[in-house]
Design an enzyme around this catalytic site. Structure first.
Site, short mmCIF file in Angstrom:
data_model
loop_
_atom_site.label_atom_id
_atom_site.label_comp_id
_atom_site.label_asym_id
_atom_site.label_seq_id
_atom_site.Cartn_x
_atom_site.Cartn_y
_atom_site.Cartn_z
CE LYS A 86 -80.90 -61.18 -111.95
NZ LYS A 86 -80.29 -59.89 -111.57
CD GLU A 103 -76.19 -57.81 -126.78
OE1 GLU A 103 -75.86 -56.89 -127.58
OE2 GLU A 103 -76.19 -57.66 -125.55
CG MET A 159 -76.63 -53.51 -154.88
SD MET A 159 -76.27 -54.02 -156.58
CE MET A 159 -75.87 -55.75 -156.34
CG PHE A 208 -82.44 -50.78 -115.81
CD1 PHE A 208 -82.11 -49.67 -116.58
CD2 PHE A 208 -81.49 -51.76 -115.61
CE1 PHE A 208 -80.84 -49.54 -117.12
CE2 PHE A 208 -80.22 -51.65 -116.16
CZ PHE A 208 -79.89 -50.53 -116.92
CD GLN A 209 -80.00 -53.58 -119.18
OE1 GLN A 209 -79.88 -54.65 -118.63
NE2 GLN A 209 -78.99 -52.99 -119.81
#
Lengths: 164, 566
Positions: free
Chosen positions: B166, B54, B476, B116-117
């Site tokens: 949802k 993502e 760097m 969940f999630q």
């Protein structure tokens, strides 16, 4: 110097978090904050006291303006305004000391709002100086608990802080 | 008889709103909570680019937005899908890039139960979005969607996130979409204050040693033509911040390069000696100003910016002008008066002659100089090429040595400094401008932060050149260890790097390696002709440092010159 800001916000979920979060992530300190309704439905007013230099307060105001839910920010410290705070104190009050306490409360035009066998609750409104003064005097008797609303403020005269 | 309005699902509203907003492509990754939206997308004509992580969707949308100027749109699922976007959102926020991100959320009834999630993505992204929304009811969707696009793409641009539970995707409501919207607390100022503009005109007229210092705001507002006119009519030299590169052609004699930590010596001297700085769409970042107390101590400063909070934030300003940079510059041009800058330009020319950029020549020894590789890529690219960089030494060398001539053609993570930005951003850029050449210049460290997107690039047949400036170090960081930590190279050696050529081939891309100047030229020439993604692994001098350099919190005219200047 302490600055008192009147912040008009849209009354939407999370708006207090947005304002408080802005202060913490930009390293500004909130001295106190009070939130309530206004005459316009859907708009709340926050009174925020912030300590800092002119430059810092200018930056605070600009950053507050960037929040989409913030409609208007005014610095009330720059103008003549009335400032009040309400404080409740629970003080030890044996029978022998009650009249002394009563006298102090009257001098500060406070009120005794609850009495129990060994304590009293005192209500006092005013500016910060007055709060500090009465606190100092009552300390002698033993202050068990303090709760304060945070400052609220209105411009003097007929002018108002409006969203437009 | 009352017309009965048709009810549609929340998910259909979103797709329809995107189409009304002119969105052509969505960058995303599906998952449980966002399934209803993907189901709706399946039937639509909108293009979707499936990434492999993502974060890459957010960076690709960012690259797309920087090239087109339009908001980049991202879909992701709840919980980890949304949290994986966070770096990309913060990156876009710091560089003022318009994004609209739509995340699925657990169903309304489960919010707050550690379902969940579940992740509180509006809470998490509060400090890194311009604004965000949690949609409680599908009836709010039309208003929120139009506000999100409006906020992302007006004023100071930025990312806006919409979190949709949802069940709200499936909830039906009336859909009445109005692209115009009004938000009481949001009224960006575009037109500059007339009084301040007059003061700016006078300041320009009276200046003996003026310099224009421009940034990303020039690019976002499309101010290049106005900037060119100002510079060339009044003969004022131009300095561009990292974010501003491309706003003024890099090959003009009035261009002095980038200022600050790895800026050109001339740019830093000019800022330090100027009597007037015309700051346009910049925010005086610490990497530019160095020690604030000594920054531009001889100059009056005009600061033009769309964001009032940037004016006076870091540096004291003499003439503040809040407004759109292009509109304000055009107003100034209408009344422009100017003095003679010939003497000042002569001084600048002397500085330029005495202080060329180091490391520009081909290396004589066995190892190839990284600066040479970048100059060679630059030489072999046409002027319409878009270059995206990652973060680190290669980024600074690209800023110093790649000739950027046009706005929106140099994409880099300026504010957040996100390793892993460049490659997905180049994917977004290619989709935004399929007819332009797109080159990603990256490092062996940065590339591995989003290397999985090779699958996305291969799968979508994107013609991209990915140039890895491979020094086998986090260069760097190693350079700072070299200079400030007594060469104690703690964990900056990239032991265990893969064979990038074989890896490219495993993904189905073309892989090449170049170890010397001759091979480098041949590889770049060949890559430009190839179809699909090409990875070139340039093996370069491992311990080359980026110079010039100003140590952090030092005055910008206190420069470590260093490097091979032969």
């Amino acid at each position: 110097m302490k600055h008192v800001l009147a912040v008009l916000v849209e009354d939407k979920p999370g708006v207090l978090t947005r304002v408080a979060g802005l202060f913490s992530r930009r390293g500004f300190n909130i001295d106190n904050i009070a939130v309530g309704e206004t005459v316009t439905p859907g708009i709340s007013r926050m009174t925020i006291t912030v300590e800092g230099t002119e430059t810092l307060v200018e930056q605070v105001i600009k950053q507050l303006h960037k929040l989409v839910n913030v409609i208007k920010v005014s610095n009330l410290s720059e103008e003549p305004s009335v400032m009040r705070e309400l404080m409740l104190l629970k003080v030890n009050a044996e029978v022998g000391s009650r009249s002394d306490i009563q006298q102090i409360v009257e001098t500060f035009r406070g009120k005794v709002v609850d009495v129990s066998p060994d304590s009293m609750i005192i209500e006092v409104t005013g500016n910060e100086e007055k709060m500090e003064a009465i606190k100092l005097l009552l300390q002698h008797f033993g202050i068990k608990e303090i709760v304060r609303t945070g400052k609220i403020s209105l411009l003097r005269g007929s002018r108002i802080t409006r969203e437009g | 008889m009352l017309m009965k309005k048709k009810m549609i699902k929340g998910s259909a509203m979103i797709i329809s709103a995107l189409q009304k907003e002119g969105v052509e492509i969505v960058f995303g990754y599906p998952g449980g909570a966002v399934l209803p939206l993907y189901d709706q997308l399946y039937d639509s004509t909108l293009r979707h680019l499936l990434v492999r992580h993502e974060q890459a969707a957010a960076h690709a949308a960012d690259g797309y937005a920087r090239v087109t100027g339009k908001p980049g749109v991202v879909f992701a699922t709840s919980g980890p899908g949304a949290t994986n976007l966070v770096t990309g959102i913060a990156n876009a926020y710091m560089d003022s890039v318009p994004l609209v991100l739509i995340t699925g959320q657990v169903p309304s009834g489960f919010i707050g139960t550690d379902a969940f999630q579940e992740a509180d993505i509006t809470g998490i992204t509060l400090p890194v979005t311009k604004h965000n929304y949690l949609v409680k009811d599908a009836r709010q969707l039309p208003g929120i969607l139009s506000e999100a696009f409006y906020l992302a793409s007006t004023g100071r641009r930025g990312p806006v996130l919409i979190d949709v539970p949802k069940d709200v995707f499936d909830q039906e409501a009336h859909f009445d979409y109005n692209v115009e919207c009004e938000i009481p607390g949001y009224n960006p100022t575009y037109k500059g204050h007339a009084g301040q503009i007059s003061r700016a005109v006078k300041a320009i007229r009276d200046a003996k040693r003026p310099v224009i210092f421009g940034g990303g705001g020039l690019i976002r507002s499309g101010a290049s033509a106005a900037l060119e006119e100002l510079a060339e009519r009044a003969k004022i030299p131009v300095i561009l911040s990292l974010m501003g590169l491309g706003a003024y052609p890099g090959d003009r004699s009035l261009f002095l390069g980038m200022p600050g930590m790895h800026g050109s010596i001339t740019a830093n001297y000019a800022l330090s000696e100027a009597d007037l700085i015309i700051a346009t769409g910049v925010r005086f970042d610490d990497r530019v100003t160095g020690k604030l107390e000594s920054f531009a101590s001889n100059a009056r400063i005009i600061h033009i910016d769309i964001d009032p909070a940037e004016i006076g934030k870091n540096v004291k300003i003499d003439v503040p002008i809040v407004g759109d940079v292009k509109m304000v510059l055009e107003s100034i041009l209408k009344k422009l008066q100017f003095g003679d800058t010939a003497e000042w330009l002569k001084q600048i020319e002397n500085w330029q002659k005495q202080n060329p950029m180091p490391g520009g020549l081909k290396s004589s020894g066995s190892a190839m100089k990284p600066q040479h590789v970048i100059r060679e890529i630059s030489r072999l690219c046409d002027e319409n090429t878009i270059v995206a960089t990652d973060v680190g030494q290669h980024q600074m060398w690209t800023a110093q040595h790649f000739m950027v001539r046009k706005p929106c053609s140099f994409l880099t993570s300026g504010g957040l400094g996100t390793m892993g930005y460049g490659f997905p951003a180049s994917i977004g850029a290619k989709l935004a401008a399929p007819d332009q050449k797109v080159v990603c210049i990256t490092g062996d460290g940065s590339f591995q932060m989003n290397i999985q997107e090779l699958a996305t690039a291969v799968n979508n047949h994107l013609d991209l050149t990915i140039a890895i400036i491979n020094n086998g170090y986090l260069g760097m960081v190693r350079q700072w260890q070299d200079i400030f930590y007594d060469k104690r190279y703690a964990h900056t050696l990239m032991e265990g790097n893969p064979d990038f050529v074989k890896l490219a081939e495993a993904y189905g891309a073309k892989g090449m390696r170049a170890c010397d100047a001759k091979e480098a030229t041949a590889a770049i020439e060949q890559a430009m002709q190839e179809k699909g993604p090409v990875v070139i692994d340039f093996t370069v001098e491992p311990e080359e440092n980026v110079y010039p350099m100003v140590a952090p919190n030092r005055p910008i005219n206190d420069i470590i010159i260093g490097g091979d200047r032969s």
